[in-house]
Design a protein around this motif. Structure first.
Motif, PDB file in Angstrom:
ATOM      1  N   LEU A 137      40.955 -28.712 -30.411  1.00 57.40           N
ATOM      2  CA  LEU A 137      42.275 -28.323 -30.927  1.00 57.40           C
ATOM      3  C   LEU A 137      42.578 -28.941 -32.277  1.00 57.40           C
ATOM      4  CD1 LEU A 137      44.795 -28.632 -27.976  1.00 57.40           C
ATOM      5  CD2 LEU A 137      44.287 -26.567 -29.288  1.00 57.40           C
ATOM      6  N   TYR A 138      42.049 -30.162 -32.498  1.00 58.34           N
ATOM      7  CA  TYR A 138      42.387 -30.895 -33.728  1.00 58.34           C
ATOM      8  C   TYR A 138      41.315 -30.742 -34.801  1.00 58.34           C
ATOM      9  CZ  TYR A 138      45.981 -32.289 -30.639  1.00 58.34           C
ATOM     10  OH  TYR A 138      47.034 -32.219 -29.767  1.00 58.34           O
ATOM     11  N   GLN A 139      40.342 -29.859 -34.581  1.00 63.11           N
ATOM     12  CA  GLN A 139      39.247 -29.677 -35.553  1.00 63.11           C
ATOM     13  C   GLN A 139      38.671 -31.048 -35.895  1.00 63.11           C
ATOM     14  OE1 GLN A 139      38.312 -26.644 -36.119  1.00 63.11           O
ATOM     15  NE2 GLN A 139      40.104 -25.503 -35.454  1.00 63.11           N
ATOM     16  N   SER A 140      38.393 -31.819 -34.854  1.00 63.82           N
ATOM     17  CA  SER A 140      37.997 -33.224 -35.036  1.00 63.82           C
ATOM     18  C   SER A 140      36.593 -33.352 -35.605  1.00 63.82           C
ATOM     19  CB  SER A 140      38.020 -33.942 -33.690  1.00 63.82           C
ATOM     20  OG  SER A 140      39.205 -33.630 -33.009  1.00 63.82           O
ATOM     21  N   ASP A 141      36.437 -34.361 -36.446  1.00 58.19           N
ATOM     22  CA  ASP A 141      35.120 -34.681 -36.975  1.00 58.19           C
ATOM     23  C   ASP A 141      34.409 -35.695 -36.090  1.00 58.19           C
ATOM     24  OD1 ASP A 141      35.045 -33.416 -39.864  1.00 58.19           O
ATOM     25  OD2 ASP A 141      37.070 -34.212 -39.564  1.00 58.19           O
ATOM     26  N   PHE A 142      35.166 -36.721 -35.641  1.00 55.35           N
ATOM     27  CA  PHE A 142      34.548 -37.820 -34.891  1.00 55.35           C
ATOM     28  C   PHE A 142      35.347 -38.151 -33.635  1.00 55.35           C
ATOM     29  CE2 PHE A 142      33.605 -38.749 -39.433  1.00 55.35           C
ATOM     30  CZ  PHE A 142      32.239 -38.482 -39.369  1.00 55.35           C
ATOM     31  N   VAL A 143      34.617 -38.547 -32.600  1.00 54.94           N
ATOM     32  CA  VAL A 143      35.249 -38.924 -31.334  1.00 54.94           C
ATOM     33  C   VAL A 143      34.686 -40.268 -30.875  1.00 54.94           C
ATOM     34  CG1 VAL A 143      35.801 -38.165 -28.997  1.00 54.94           C
ATOM     35  CG2 VAL A 143      35.344 -36.459 -30.774  1.00 54.94           C
ATOM     36  N   ILE A 325      49.508 -29.044 -35.302  1.00 57.65           N
ATOM     37  CA  ILE A 325      48.090 -28.821 -35.581  1.00 57.65           C
ATOM     38  C   ILE A 325      47.438 -28.050 -34.443  1.00 57.65           C
ATOM     39  CG2 ILE A 325      45.883 -30.010 -35.938  1.00 57.65           C
ATOM     40  CD1 ILE A 325      47.619 -32.296 -37.174  1.00 57.65           C
ATOM     41  N   ALA A 326      47.763 -28.458 -33.217  1.00 59.45           N
ATOM     42  CA  ALA A 326      47.139 -27.834 -32.043  1.00 59.45           C
ATOM     43  C   ALA A 326      47.503 -26.348 -31.959  1.00 59.45           C
ATOM     44  CB  ALA A 326      47.578 -28.568 -30.777  1.00 59.45           C
ATOM     45  N   ASP A 327      48.752 -26.023 -32.257  1.00 58.70           N
ATOM     46  CA  ASP A 327      49.186 -24.619 -32.164  1.00 58.70           C
ATOM     47  C   ASP A 327      48.463 -23.726 -33.166  1.00 58.70           C
ATOM     48  OD1 ASP A 327      50.807 -25.092 -30.049  1.00 58.70           O
ATOM     49  OD2 ASP A 327      52.701 -25.042 -31.152  1.00 58.70           O
ATOM     50  N   THR A 328      48.167 -24.283 -34.332  1.00 59.54           N
ATOM     51  CA  THR A 328      47.434 -23.496 -35.324  1.00 59.54           C
ATOM     52  C   THR A 328      46.066 -23.093 -34.771  1.00 59.54           C
ATOM     53  OG1 THR A 328      48.533 -24.745 -37.054  1.00 59.54           O
ATOM     54  CG2 THR A 328      46.561 -23.517 -37.710  1.00 59.54           C
ATOM     55  N   THR A 329      45.356 -24.052 -34.220  1.00 57.48           N
ATOM     56  CA  THR A 329      44.045 -23.742 -33.641  1.00 57.48           C
ATOM     57  C   THR A 329      44.186 -22.756 -32.487  1.00 57.48           C
ATOM     58  OG1 THR A 329      43.203 -25.925 -34.238  1.00 57.48           O
ATOM     59  CG2 THR A 329      41.982 -24.728 -32.550  1.00 57.48           C
ATOM     60  N   LEU A 330      45.165 -23.035 -31.612  1.00 56.36           N
ATOM     61  CA  LEU A 330      45.339 -22.176 -30.438  1.00 56.36           C
ATOM     62  C   LEU A 330      45.615 -20.727 -30.849  1.00 56.36           C
ATOM     63  CD1 LEU A 330      45.547 -22.169 -27.313  1.00 56.36           C
ATOM     64  CD2 LEU A 330      48.002 -22.489 -27.593  1.00 56.36           C
ATOM     65  N   ASN A 331      46.467 -20.549 -31.845  1.00 55.56           N
ATOM     66  CA  ASN A 331      46.766 -19.196 -32.314  1.00 55.56           C
ATOM     67  C   ASN A 331      45.537 -18.503 -32.877  1.00 55.56           C
ATOM     68  OD1 ASN A 331      49.452 -19.062 -31.574  1.00 55.56           O
ATOM     69  ND2 ASN A 331      50.120 -20.156 -33.417  1.00 55.56           N
ATOM     70  N   ASN A 332      44.712 -19.270 -33.579  1.00 55.46           N
ATOM     71  CA  ASN A 332      43.457 -18.699 -34.078  1.00 55.46           C
ATOM     72  C   ASN A 332      42.590 -18.197 -32.934  1.00 55.46           C
ATOM     73  OD1 ASN A 332      44.067 -19.208 -36.731  1.00 55.46           O
ATOM     74  ND2 ASN A 332      42.906 -21.126 -36.844  1.00 55.46           N
ATOM     75  N   VAL A 333      42.524 -18.979 -31.871  1.00 56.40           N
ATOM     76  CA  VAL A 333      41.664 -18.595 -30.750  1.00 56.40           C
ATOM     77  C   VAL A 333      42.200 -17.321 -30.081  1.00 56.40           C
ATOM     78  CG1 VAL A 333      40.632 -19.313 -28.559  1.00 56.40           C
ATOM     79  CG2 VAL A 333      40.971 -20.992 -30.383  1.00 56.40           C
ATOM     80  N   TYR A 334      43.514 -17.279 -29.863  1.00 60.28           N
ATOM     81  CA  TYR A 334      44.106 -16.060 -29.280  1.00 60.28           C
ATOM     82  C   TYR A 334      43.784 -14.843 -30.145  1.00 60.28           C
ATOM     83  CZ  TYR A 334      47.018 -18.095 -25.544  1.00 60.28           C
ATOM     84  OH  TYR A 334      47.455 -18.682 -24.396  1.00 60.28           O
TER      85      TYR A 334
END
Ligand code: TYM
Length: 342
Positions: A137-143, A325-334
């Motif tokens: 969701l956060y387009q993360s680079d590192f975890v 940020i999360a909603d932007t990704t989620l909307n892209n996926v939908y």
């Protein structure tokens, strides 16, 4: 700026493994990266739990993040269930996750074996899909995580690639999207020392919140005398010197690694300092080092908890920022998956 995300489950007391394997390493990343640290309460209901304890454990965990040095002027701290996109993306991702991938997860096999078939909810199996949602969701680079999460991170990467291939690129463009990758492929950050802190009573099993004996772990909020007592009674061996990396001496290696990390010394310094020590000399030394390291964390924890509304504000602010940020990704996926949008 590159992004970093990580989280801990609010189940039971956090211990030295959670701290040395994960939280301690978050702190140094805050200055360089945009960081998101969440309390994964949705993950905490995958095994039987006490409803009356969940919300307190969630707040406690947040307080421990801050006490350990997570700085809210730099990092976003929030509760996973407060950002609805996590559960929602999980559903979308689960439609493209092969069940075989989940059946292979070591943690699922271990936990389900322990719990017994009748107690294993579907969520225990699909848990890594929720974790993938947390990260993607956060387009993360590192975890930054401990060694036991490596396999879940590998699944997250494979799942991200699968979704990118299935729905991204030109196909997404045809759906009115920007094209290209839907998700960034994240990388785990696993520390060279501390990624697998072992039990105090058995150097071959990892320190864990769920181990039945509290003697097996040092909890971050254990009082001094409890820490001293646990170290006094911890398992050692009959050698008369101390050394790292001897596979026949897992307890010795574990205690030296803990000492190295809490004292802030290098491995070479510790090896030098301790090589000719007996257990009788080393145990008081490591006891003091652990207590000295945890003391300021415990003091800050008390301070934070003495003002209960403070945390509510921190968590509300964190959730608001994360939601954007999360909603932007989620909307892209939908969009990429072809859903009719409102
Ligand atoms: P959890 O709550 O079991 O553990 C939190 C973190 O502590 C690390 N850890 C250890 N590190 C070293 N030695 C140990 N003995 C030890 N025990 C635990 C874990 O590796 C972890 O980094 N699924 C995750 C939580 C999660 C998550 C995420 C993490 C959910 N979504 C997204 C990162 C990103 C878990 O159950 O961790």
């Amino acid at each position: 700026r590159k992004r970093v995300v990580s989280g801990v489950q609010p189940t039971g007391a956090l211990h030295l493994g959670n701290y040395l394997g994960a939280i301690k390493n978050w702190i140094s990343l805050q200055d360089t990266y945009e960081t998101f640290f969440f309390i994964v309460d949705l993950h905490a209901v995958t095994l039987p739990y006490e409803t009356k304890d969940l919300s307190k454990a969630t707040k406690d965990t947040a307080a421990i993040y801050l006490a350990c040095g997570v700085d809210i002027s730099k990092a976003s701290v929030f509760v996973q269930s407060h950002v609805r996109a996590h559960a929602e993306l999980m559903w979308l991702l689960s439609s493209t996750t092969p069940i075989g991938w989940l059946n292979r997860m070591i943690q699922f096999k271990e936990k389900s074996r322990k719990a017994g078939d009748e107690n294993v909810g579907v969520a225990l199996l699909t848990y890594p899909v929720l974790m993938a949602a947390d990260i993607l969701l956060y387009q993360s680079d590192f975890v930054p995580v401990g060694d036991d999460q490596k396999q879940h991170l590998e699944l997250t990467r494979q799942l991200a690639e699968r979704v990118n291939n299935l729905y991204g690129g030109r196909k997404w463009k045809k759906m009115g999207g920007r094209g290209g990758s839907i998700f960034k492929i994240p990388e785990p950050l696993i520390p060279p020392t501390g990624a697998r802190v072992m039990s105090l009573t058995d150097g071959l099993s990892k320190m864990s919140k769920s181990a039945p004996s509290d003697q097996s772990r040092i909890n971050l909020l254990d009082p001094k005398d409890v820490i001293a007592n646990k170290i006094k009674r911890c398992k050692t061996d009959s050698f008369t010197w101390l050394e790292f990396d001897n596979p026949d001496r897992p307890e010795c290696n574990n205690l030296l690694c803990i000492y190295q990390l809490v004292s802030g010394k290098t491995k070479e310094e510790v090896a030098q300092e301790c090589q000719s020590m007996s257990w009788g000399t080393f145990k008081p030394l490591i006891t003091d080092a652990v207590i000295d390291h945890l003391q300021p964390i415990q003091a800050r924890y008390e301070e934070i908890m003495s003002e209960p509304s403070y945390l509510d504000g921190v968590l509300a602010e964190g959730a608001a920022k994360a939601t954007d940020i999360a909603d932007t990704t989620l909307n892209n996926v939908y969009q990429a998956m072809g859903f009719l949008r409102r």
